[in-house]
Motif scaffolding. Structure first.
Motif, PDB file in Angstrom:
ATOM      1  N   VAL A 258       0.849  -1.204   0.000  1.00  0.00           N
ATOM      2  CA  VAL A 258       0.000   0.000   0.000  1.00  0.00           C
ATOM      3  C   VAL A 258       0.882   1.250   0.000  1.00  0.00           C
ATOM      4  CG1 VAL A 258      -1.625   1.336   1.414  1.00  0.00           C
ATOM      5  CG2 VAL A 258      -2.030  -1.099   1.002  1.00  0.00           C
ATOM      6  N   ALA A 259       1.969   1.224   0.777  1.00  0.00           N
ATOM      7  CA  ALA A 259       2.872   2.385   0.815  1.00  0.00           C
ATOM      8  C   ALA A 259       3.567   2.580  -0.531  1.00  0.00           C
ATOM      9  CB  ALA A 259       3.895   2.225   1.939  1.00  0.00           C
ATOM     10  N   VAL A 260       3.976   1.485  -1.167  1.00  0.00           N
ATOM     11  CA  VAL A 260       4.607   1.601  -2.497  1.00  0.00           C
ATOM     12  C   VAL A 260       3.614   2.231  -3.476  1.00  0.00           C
ATOM     13  CG1 VAL A 260       5.486   0.308  -4.489  1.00  0.00           C
ATOM     14  CG2 VAL A 260       6.291  -0.269  -2.194  1.00  0.00           C
ATOM     15  N   SER A 261       2.357   1.805  -3.399  1.00  0.00           N
ATOM     16  CA  SER A 261       1.348   2.370  -4.318  1.00  0.00           C
ATOM     17  C   SER A 261       1.072   3.835  -4.030  1.00  0.00           C
ATOM     18  CB  SER A 261       0.013   1.633  -4.219  1.00  0.00           C
ATOM     19  OG  SER A 261       0.201   0.269  -4.149  1.00  0.00           O
ATOM     20  N   ALA A 262       1.334   4.267  -2.791  1.00  0.00           N
ATOM     21  CA  ALA A 262       1.066   5.665  -2.434  1.00  0.00           C
ATOM     22  C   ALA A 262       2.153   6.609  -2.957  1.00  0.00           C
ATOM     23  CB  ALA A 262       0.961   5.801  -0.912  1.00  0.00           C
ATOM     24  N   VAL A 263       3.290   6.047  -3.388  1.00  0.00           N
ATOM     25  CA  VAL A 263       4.414   6.886  -3.823  1.00  0.00           C
ATOM     26  C   VAL A 263       4.069   7.592  -5.134  1.00  0.00           C
ATOM     27  CG1 VAL A 263       6.802   6.854  -4.688  1.00  0.00           C
ATOM     28  CG2 VAL A 263       6.167   5.473  -2.683  1.00  0.00           C
ATOM     29  N   ALA A 264       4.235   8.891  -5.163  1.00  0.00           N
ATOM     30  CA  ALA A 264       4.076   9.671  -6.390  1.00  0.00           C
ATOM     31  C   ALA A 264       4.670  11.050  -6.141  1.00  0.00           C
ATOM     32  CB  ALA A 264       2.600   9.808  -6.764  1.00  0.00           C
ATOM     33  N   ALA A 265       5.123  11.691  -7.199  1.00  0.00           N
ATOM     34  CA  ALA A 265       5.627  13.055  -7.075  1.00  0.00           C
ATOM     35  C   ALA A 265       4.508  13.922  -6.507  1.00  0.00           C
ATOM     36  CB  ALA A 265       6.083  13.567  -8.433  1.00  0.00           C
ATOM     37  N   GLY A 266       4.832  14.749  -5.513  1.00  0.00           N
ATOM     38  CA  GLY A 266       3.845  15.643  -4.931  1.00  0.00           C
ATOM     39  C   GLY A 266       3.221  15.127  -3.641  1.00  0.00           C
ATOM     40  N   VAL A 267       3.246  13.816  -3.460  1.00  0.00           N
ATOM     41  CA  VAL A 267       2.741  13.236  -2.204  1.00  0.00           C
ATOM     42  C   VAL A 267       3.786  13.503  -1.118  1.00  0.00           C
ATOM     43  CG1 VAL A 267       2.191  11.032  -1.063  1.00  0.00           C
ATOM     44  CG2 VAL A 267       1.443  11.455  -3.412  1.00  0.00           C
ATOM     45  N   THR A 268       3.335  13.786   0.110  1.00  0.00           N
ATOM     46  CA  THR A 268       4.342  14.065   1.141  1.00  0.00           C
ATOM     47  C   THR A 268       4.922  12.763   1.683  1.00  0.00           C
ATOM     48  OG1 THR A 268       2.867  14.011   3.058  1.00  0.00           O
ATOM     49  CG2 THR A 268       3.051  16.109   1.872  1.00  0.00           C
ATOM     50  N   MET A 319      13.614  11.107  -7.043  1.00  0.00           N
ATOM     51  CA  MET A 319      14.073  10.650  -5.733  1.00  0.00           C
ATOM     52  C   MET A 319      14.097   9.125  -5.721  1.00  0.00           C
ATOM     53  SD  MET A 319      12.125  13.105  -3.011  1.00  0.00           S
ATOM     54  CE  MET A 319      12.797  14.718  -2.579  1.00  0.00           C
ATOM     55  N   VAL A 320      15.048   8.545  -4.994  1.00  0.00           N
ATOM     56  CA  VAL A 320      15.058   7.098  -4.783  1.00  0.00           C
ATOM     57  C   VAL A 320      14.923   6.873  -3.276  1.00  0.00           C
ATOM     58  CG1 VAL A 320      16.365   4.957  -4.966  1.00  0.00           C
ATOM     59  CG2 VAL A 320      16.439   6.623  -6.826  1.00  0.00           C
ATOM     60  N   ILE A 321      13.851   6.173  -2.900  1.00  0.00           N
ATOM     61  CA  ILE A 321      13.546   5.996  -1.477  1.00  0.00           C
ATOM     62  C   ILE A 321      13.358   4.511  -1.169  1.00  0.00           C
ATOM     63  CG2 ILE A 321      12.454   8.266  -1.225  1.00  0.00           C
ATOM     64  CD1 ILE A 321       9.739   6.884  -1.615  1.00  0.00           C
ATOM     65  N   THR A 322      13.406   4.185   0.098  1.00  0.00           N
ATOM     66  CA  THR A 322      13.046   2.825   0.503  1.00  0.00           C
ATOM     67  C   THR A 322      11.670   2.853   1.148  1.00  0.00           C
ATOM     68  OG1 THR A 322      13.896   2.948   2.770  1.00  0.00           O
ATOM     69  CG2 THR A 322      15.469   2.322   1.045  1.00  0.00           C
ATOM     70  N   ILE A 323      10.982   1.722   1.034  1.00  0.00           N
ATOM     71  CA  ILE A 323       9.714   1.519   1.740  1.00  0.00           C
ATOM     72  C   ILE A 323       9.913   0.235   2.540  1.00  0.00           C
ATOM     73  CG2 ILE A 323       7.246   1.079   1.511  1.00  0.00           C
ATOM     74  CD1 ILE A 323       7.883   3.808   0.485  1.00  0.00           C
ATOM     75  N   GLU A 324       9.962   0.365   3.878  1.00  0.00           N
ATOM     76  CA  GLU A 324      10.375  -0.784   4.679  1.00  0.00           C
ATOM     77  C   GLU A 324       9.652  -0.926   6.011  1.00  0.00           C
ATOM     78  OE1 GLU A 324      14.396  -0.342   6.393  1.00  0.00           O
ATOM     79  OE2 GLU A 324      14.637   1.419   5.117  1.00  0.00           O
ATOM     80  N   PRO A 325       8.337  -1.111   5.963  1.00  0.00           N
ATOM     81  CA  PRO A 325       7.649  -1.348   7.229  1.00  0.00           C
ATOM     82  C   PRO A 325       8.056  -2.698   7.830  1.00  0.00           C
ATOM     83  CG  PRO A 325       6.163  -1.774   5.402  1.00  0.00           C
ATOM     84  CD  PRO A 325       7.423  -1.202   4.806  1.00  0.00           C
ATOM     85  N   GLY A 326       7.935  -2.809   9.147  1.00  0.00           N
ATOM     86  CA  GLY A 326       8.248  -4.064   9.826  1.00  0.00           C
ATOM     87  C   GLY A 326       7.450  -4.164  11.110  1.00  0.00           C
ATOM     88  N   THR A 344       8.592   8.483  -9.898  1.00  0.00           N
ATOM     89  CA  THR A 344       8.448   8.871 -11.303  1.00  0.00           C
ATOM     90  C   THR A 344       7.245   9.806 -11.446  1.00  0.00           C
ATOM     91  OG1 THR A 344       6.921   7.078 -11.838  1.00  0.00           O
ATOM     92  CG2 THR A 344       9.266   6.574 -11.996  1.00  0.00           C
ATOM     93  N   ALA A 345       7.053  10.299 -12.665  1.00  0.00           N
ATOM     94  CA  ALA A 345       5.895  11.167 -12.905  1.00  0.00           C
ATOM     95  C   ALA A 345       4.613  10.393 -12.655  1.00  0.00           C
ATOM     96  CB  ALA A 345       5.931  11.682 -14.338  1.00  0.00           C
ATOM     97  N   ALA A 346       4.634   9.098 -13.005  1.00  0.00           N
ATOM     98  CA  ALA A 346       3.412   8.293 -12.928  1.00  0.00           C
ATOM     99  C   ALA A 346       3.162   7.700 -11.540  1.00  0.00           C
ATOM    100  CB  ALA A 346       3.482   7.168 -13.956  1.00  0.00           C
ATOM    101  N   GLY A 347       4.163   7.665 -10.677  1.00  0.00           N
ATOM    102  CA  GLY A 347       3.992   7.035  -9.370  1.00  0.00           C
ATOM    103  C   GLY A 347       5.323   6.595  -8.820  1.00  0.00           C
ATOM    104  N   GLY A 348       5.453   5.298  -8.573  1.00  0.00           N
ATOM    105  CA  GLY A 348       6.721   4.772  -8.060  1.00  0.00           C
ATOM    106  C   GLY A 348       7.098   3.520  -8.823  1.00  0.00           C
ATOM    107  N   GLU A 349       8.392   3.404  -9.137  1.00  0.00           N
ATOM    108  CA  GLU A 349       8.871   2.197  -9.813  1.00  0.00           C
ATOM    109  C   GLU A 349       9.746   1.416  -8.833  1.00  0.00           C
ATOM    110  OE1 GLU A 349      11.446   2.883 -13.200  1.00  0.00           O
ATOM    111  OE2 GLU A 349      12.040   0.780 -13.184  1.00  0.00           O
ATOM    112  N   VAL A 350       9.361   0.171  -8.550  1.00  0.00           N
ATOM    113  CA  VAL A 350      10.137  -0.670  -7.638  1.00  0.00           C
ATOM    114  C   VAL A 350      11.430  -1.099  -8.340  1.00  0.00           C
ATOM    115  CG1 VAL A 350      10.183  -2.867  -6.405  1.00  0.00           C
ATOM    116  CG2 VAL A 350       8.118  -1.438  -6.356  1.00  0.00           C
TER     117      VAL A 350
END
Ligand code: ZN
Ligand code: ZN
Length: 361
Positions: A258-268, A319-326, A344-350
Motif C-alpha cells: 500500500v505504501a509503495v502504491s502511495a508513492v508519487a511526485a507531490g505526495v508528502t 528521488m530514490v527511497i526505501t519503503i520498509e515497514p516491519g 516517477t511522474a506516474a507514481g513509483g517504480e520498484v
C-alpha cells in the motif's frame, strides 16, 4: 557525466542561501560535485568556480577523477588550504553545512583565515548539497538501478542456500563473498541476518546463532556499485509457519505494498509513512512498527527524504527511497520487507523486484 549541471544547481542554491561561497567537506558531497573519490578532500564553490583541495597521496587520482575543477595538492590540511584560498579570493560570507561540520573543524576553518576577515566569514547553512542529492539525475539512476539489480540477484541465490543450522554469520559471509565476486565494491552497510527470536531485533547483526528449523530469517543488505548503494530486506520462513506468523507477514506485506502504491511526485513523505502505518493499525500491529517507513538512498545509505510521521516534504520525481515497514514482537518474532522505489511522474517504480510473496523453505 553531469558534474557541470550539478555545480550549476549548487551555485544557484549557494546564492539563494545568501552567501557568496560554499565550503564542502562532506566526502559524498565532494564526489557528487566533481567525481573525486579520495578520502581527504575539501571543495570550494564561489560563483561558477569550483576548486578541489586534497593531498599528495591523491595527485594522480585527483587529476584522473575530478571533472571541471581546478585541483590543488595542499601541503597542509585540505580544509585549511581551502579556507585560505576562499579568503584570498575575496569571499566575505562562506556557507558551510552545519550538519557535517564539527566544532573542531569550524575552529580550524576560522584559524585558517586572517583575523580581519574572520568575523562573519563562515555562515552555517542548510545542507545544500545533500538537498540537491535527494533528486537523482539519469546517470545516478542508472547506477542505483544496477546496484539494486545485483542485490536482487544475490537474494535469489541465497534462497537456494538458506537452511536450518547455518549460523547467521555464515549466511552474511556467503552473501558478502558472492557480492564481491559479482562486482560489488563493498556492502552498503553491515549485513543484517536475524533469525528465529532474533528476527524481533530490527537491526539484528549477524551473530553465531543458528538458523532455526522453524522460524523467520530476515536479510537486510545492500551492495555498492560505482559509489551508489542498494538496500533491500526480505524475510523468509524456514519450516512450517504458525498461523500468527503468517498473519503478521501478510499484514506487513500489505502495508508495504500500500505504501509503495502511495508513492508519487507531490505526495508528502508523511503521507507515504501513514499509508504503511494505517494498514498495520487496522491489523492491531502498529504498536510493533517502531521505526520510520523509509529513507532516501544514493551515495550514502541514509539520505533525505525521511519517510516518517508528519514529514511534510513532498516527494519529487527522481528521488530514490526505501519503503520498509516491519513488525517486531520481542521474545517471539519479527519481520520487515523493504524495496527501493524510484519516484516517477506516474507514481513509483520498484527497483528491487525480488519476490515478496510468502516463502517457506
Ligand atoms: Zn535495509
Ligand atoms: Zn533501509
Amino acid at each position: 557525466m553531469n558534474f557541470r549541471a550539478r555545480r550549476t544547481k549548487a551555485a544557484r542554491a549557494v546564492s539563494r542561501a545568501g552567501v557568496d561561497g560554499l565550503l564542502v567537506t562532506h566526502l559524498p558531497d565532494v564526489r557528487y560535485l566533481c567525481g573525486f573519490t579520495g578520502s581527504n578532500a575539501a571543495l570550494t564553490l564561489s560563483g561558477s568556480k569550483a576548486v578541489l583541495f586534497t593531498d599528495g597521496r591523491y595527485t594522480a587520482q585527483a587529476k584522473a577523477e575530478a571533472t571541471g575543477t581546478r585541483v590543488v595538492i595542499a601541503k597542509k590540511p585540505a580544509v585549511t588550504a581551502a579556507c585560505e584560498s576562499l579568503a584570498e579570493a575575496g569571499v566575505k560570507r562562506c556557507g558551510f553545512d552545519a550538519e557535517q561540520t564539527t566544532v573542531a573543524l569550524l575552529d580550524s576553518m576560522r584559524k585558517a583565515v586572517p583575523a580581519k576577515v574572520r568575523r562573519g566569514m563562515f555562515v552555517p547553512v542548510q545542507p545544500l548539497i545533500a538537498r540537491l542529492r535527494e533528486v537523482k539525475d539519469s546517470d545516478e539512476i542508472a547506477k542505483i538501478r544496477a546496484a539494486a539489480q545485483l542485490g536482487c540477484q544475490l537474494f535469489d541465490e541465497m534462497l537456494e542456500y538458506l537452511r536450518p543450522g547455518l549460523t547467521e554469520r555464515e549466511v552474511a559471509a556467503t552473501l558478502e563473498h558472492r557480492a564481491r565476486l559479482a562486482g560489488a565494491e563493498a556492502m552498503s552497510f553491515e549485513t543484517i541476518v536475524a533469525s528465529g527470536e532474533r528476527s524481533a531485533f530490527p537491526h539484528g547483526r549477524a551473530s553465531e546463532a543458528k538458523l532455526p528449523r522453524r522460524g523467520f530469517v530476515t536479510l537486510d543488505f545492500g551492495v555498492v556499485l560505482d559509489g551508489y548503494m542498494s538496500d533491500m530486506t526480505r524475510t523468509v520462513h524456514l519450516g512450517k509457519a504458525q498461523s500468527e506468523e503468517r498473519e503478521v507477514y501478510d499484514a506487513v506485506l500489505e502495508a508495504q505494498q500500500v505504501a509503495v502504491s502511495a508513492v508519487a511526485a507531490g505526495v508528502t513523505a508523511g503521507d507515504v509513512d501513514e499509508a504503511a502505518r494505517s494498514v498495520l493499525r487496522g491489523a492491531g500491529l502498529d504498536g510493533w512498527f517502531t521505526h520510520s517507513t523509509g529513507h532516501g538512498v544514493g551515495l550514502e545509505i541514509h539520505e533525505g527524504p525521511r519517510l516518517a510521521a508528519r514529514q511534510t516534504q513532498p516527494l519529487e520525481q527522481g528521488m530514490v527511497i526505501t519503503i520498509e515497514p516491519g513488525v517486531y514482537m520481542p521474545g517471539k518474532f519479527g519481520l520487515r520487507i523493504e524495496d527501493m522505489v524510484l519516484v516517477t511522474a506516474a507514481g513509483g517504480e520498484v527497483l528491487t523486484p525480488s519476490v515478496k510473496a510468502w516463502i517457506e523453505l
